[in-house]
Design an enzyme around this catalytic site. Sequence first.
Site, short mmCIF file in Angstrom:
data_model
loop_
_atom_site.label_atom_id
_atom_site.label_comp_id
_atom_site.label_asym_id
_atom_site.label_seq_id
_atom_site.Cartn_x
_atom_site.Cartn_y
_atom_site.Cartn_z
N LYS A 26 0.64 -1.40 0.09
CA LYS A 26 0.15 -0.01 0.00
C LYS A 26 0.92 1.26 0.08
O LYS A 26 1.84 1.27 0.79
CB LYS A 26 -0.84 -0.02 1.40
N ASP A 80 -14.99 -7.32 -2.47
CA ASP A 80 -14.39 -8.18 -1.14
C ASP A 80 -15.34 -7.94 -0.01
O ASP A 80 -15.51 -6.79 0.52
CB ASP A 80 -12.91 -7.44 -1.02
#
Length: 355
Positions: A160, A218
């Site tokens: 990230k 998700d």
Amino acid sequence: MEAILLVGGQGTRLRPLTISTPKPLLPTAGVPFLAHQLARARAAGVDRIVFATSYRAEMFEAAFGTRAHGVDLVYVSEDEPLGTGGAIRNAAGALTCGPDEPVLILNGDILSGHDVPAQVALHEEAGAAVTLHLTPVDDPSRFGCVPTDGEGRVTAFLEKTSHPVTDQINAGCYVFRRKAIDAIPEDEVVSVERETFPDLIESGAVVMGYVESGYWLDVGTPEAFVQGSRDLVLGRLASSAMPGEPGERLALERSRVSPGAVVRGGTAVGRGAVVEAGATVIGSVLLDEAFVAEGATVRDSVLSRGARVGPGAVLDGVVLGDGAVVGPGNELRGGVRVWPGIKLPPTALRFSTDA
Ligand code: GTP
């Protein structure tokens, strides 16, 4: 084609829903979440699935047995969770295909409408070791991102970052050549995302990215779980496993919705659940025997088995655990989670910010 379904995670982000039921078995649009995945896998040509289980392993076989939705099912459990790569390696012992055959690997918490046969076709054309489904997202900084080159080969797995180099992220559906699975070390904790994929790229193996931007979600957080159920009920993602036609609501047998209640926005109403007159329920999940009293308002929330909402109470973006009770006049918003069996007395809470 054979597949491995990764279903051993603890689903911590979905607590308290996952205290009694593993995330992949949570009722979603009227059936266990995995039923939608099994039906879609079957439609994509999968005829045998090995479940890689760990957390509450016995519940999976109890739910699906040895055959469901036209797919033969086998269960392999880890004594200690082995991580995503270790789980795939462990489950491979139950595969029957040869070393060069493709094996589909699915995360057990993804709802995806992507074209699996097209992903497999790309894998075969490229002679790849692994081909990953990659999906573009609006805010890639919240995910690790996966850049590809002009030929579609994955060039890196990046952590990230606030300055992502691509909006493509790992969508949790892989095609592995069987021998690439057999090369993962046995009986060790291994992460495919942090170890197997970066190591394959480093070694020069062909790792392909199949980029497709169809429906993808998700369902790992309460907000996403409610959204997934809502999207299935509304028909935004078609599923042959849904026990009813798409529409504003899905009411299962023995449920009772008063003609004087408003229930819409893709709400699922479980078996024996009740919504009384004057109540409003929008875009929510009511599990079996849940109860919404007169004049209450429930929006974007999950009421677990036997949870009760008292007259006039307001819930917005809330999760109630099994048997939790919200007394009359309470107002709960923005991520509040009430643990199983907790009883909030009348007007105990008026408002709360994000948990
Ligand atoms: P969180 O705890 O909320 O992050 O959820 P999770 O435990 O499901 O973890 P995550 O979403 O990262 O897992 C992705 C997929 O891999 C899910 O389908 C999990 O069930 C599965 N998974 C994660 N770890 C393991 C493991 O150690 N063994 C097995 N068999 N499956 C796993």
